[in-house]
Design a protein around this motif. Structure first.
Motif, mmCIF file in Angstrom:
data_model
loop_
_atom_site.group_PDB
_atom_site.id
_atom_site.type_symbol
_atom_site.label_atom_id
_atom_site.label_comp_id
_atom_site.label_asym_id
_atom_site.label_seq_id
_atom_site.Cartn_x
_atom_site.Cartn_y
_atom_site.Cartn_z
ATOM 1 N N LEU A 197 24.282 20.187 -51.809
ATOM 2 C CA LEU A 197 23.758 21.552 -51.869
ATOM 3 C C LEU A 197 22.327 21.613 -51.323
ATOM 4 C CD1 LEU A 197 24.954 22.495 -55.460
ATOM 5 C CD2 LEU A 197 25.647 23.713 -53.373
ATOM 6 N N PRO A 198 21.904 22.784 -50.835
ATOM 7 C CA PRO A 198 20.491 22.958 -50.492
ATOM 8 C C PRO A 198 19.619 22.670 -51.711
ATOM 9 C CG PRO A 198 21.796 24.795 -49.663
ATOM 10 C CD PRO A 198 22.715 23.980 -50.530
ATOM 11 N N SER A 199 18.419 22.163 -51.467
ATOM 12 C CA SER A 199 17.572 21.666 -52.557
ATOM 13 C C SER A 199 17.167 22.749 -53.556
ATOM 14 C CB SER A 199 16.318 21.008 -51.984
ATOM 15 O OG SER A 199 15.588 21.939 -51.190
ATOM 16 N N HIS A 200 17.169 24.026 -53.134
ATOM 17 C CA HIS A 200 16.722 25.097 -54.036
ATOM 18 C C HIS A 200 17.814 25.537 -55.022
ATOM 19 C CE1 HIS A 200 18.895 27.467 -51.017
ATOM 20 N NE2 HIS A 200 19.025 28.387 -51.958
ATOM 21 N N VAL A 201 19.058 25.114 -54.806
ATOM 22 C CA VAL A 201 20.159 25.559 -55.663
ATOM 23 C C VAL A 201 20.104 24.812 -56.995
ATOM 24 C CG1 VAL A 201 22.664 25.724 -55.956
ATOM 25 C CG2 VAL A 201 21.630 26.122 -53.702
#
Length: 259
Positions: A197-201
């Motif tokens: 997943l993208p790091s901000h999720v």
């Protein structure tokens, strides 16, 4: 009664993620964990079958003297917990996807829910989703095949990684900022999911909240075990004990039980 064990059941090994949270918060409590791995996953079964399996598990734990039962399975909770509460004279703690915190905290107005078919199609999930996420883009994904891979000891397999990439694509495309895990097997995927997943999720599961609720219900019913001697924790499965053993500290013994 306070010295009697907490009973915990799941369709397999996944509910040990819930057991770990309970044991961390309530280390004095004796526990009995029951894994119905032979019948896993519950998420693909009909409501009547799920109810009958939940009754069987509950009666085993009650016969073992359990003072409270945690239904550590989203599918069993959403399909059977009302009947269990109306039938048996012990407190029940259920599990459902943590939609509320994700819906309240999302900035992108999009959240993902990874869960079993049995959970996503249930009336309880529909009610909770409608109550808290009616104005949010909710990307629901049935995690078909995930439980089977975990139950067969393939948690870190390439097959699992490929499956997760497929399931996450529509969520990433929709710019989710929260992923809600709607099955107690899925917290064991967090390290894999974090890489995909993208790091901000942010990833949310229900384990800590369930442990806090368990403590609150025990306190309310004056059932907390205040003794500080070593707790007794028993683990039973009708599947391969080695699979559950690999998820637990080696000091805990997993026994095969034909039930």
């Amino acid at each position: 009664m306070s010295k009697q064990p907490i009973g915990i059941f799941d369709s397999g090994v996944g509910g040990t993620s819930i057991w770990k949270e309970i044991h961390t918060l309530l280390p004095n409590e004796n526990t009995i964990y029951l894994a119905d791995s032979f019948n896993a996953p519950y998420g693909q079964k009909g409501k009547e079958t799920i109810i009958n399996l939940s009754i069987k598990n509950t009666e085993y734990l009650i016969n073992k003297g359990c003072k409270l039962i945690v239904v550590a399975c989203n599918t069993a909770t959403t399909n059977a917990i009302d009947l269990l509460r109306n039938t048996y004279n012990v407190p029940f703690i259920g599990i459902e996807p943590a939609i509320k915190p994700a819906a309240l905290q999302t900035k992108s107005n999009a959240i993902g829910i990874l869960a079993t078919k049995g959970t996503l199609s249930s009336a309880l999930f529909s009610k909770t989703s409608g109550m808290f996420a009616s104005n949010i883009n909710v990307i629901e994904q049935v995690g078909e095949g995930i439980v089977e891979l975990i139950e067969n000891g393939k948690l870190q397999s390439e097959e699992m990684k490929t499956l997760l990439k497929t399931y996450l694509k529509s969520m990433i495309d929709a710019h989710i900022d929260y992923l809600v895990l709607g099955c107690t097997h899925y917290p064991y995927l967090i390290s894999l999911l974090t890489k995909l997943l993208p790091s901000h999720v942010k990833i949310i599961d229900s384990g800590e909240a369930v442990a806090r609720q368990t403590k609150a219900i025990l306190e309310k019913n004056d059932l907390l075990n205040t003794e500080t001697s070593n707790s007794k924790n028993h683990f039973y499965t009708n599947g391969d004990p080695r699979i559950m053993q690999s998820l637990l500290n080696s000091k805990f013994l997993v026994e095969y039980l034909d039930f």
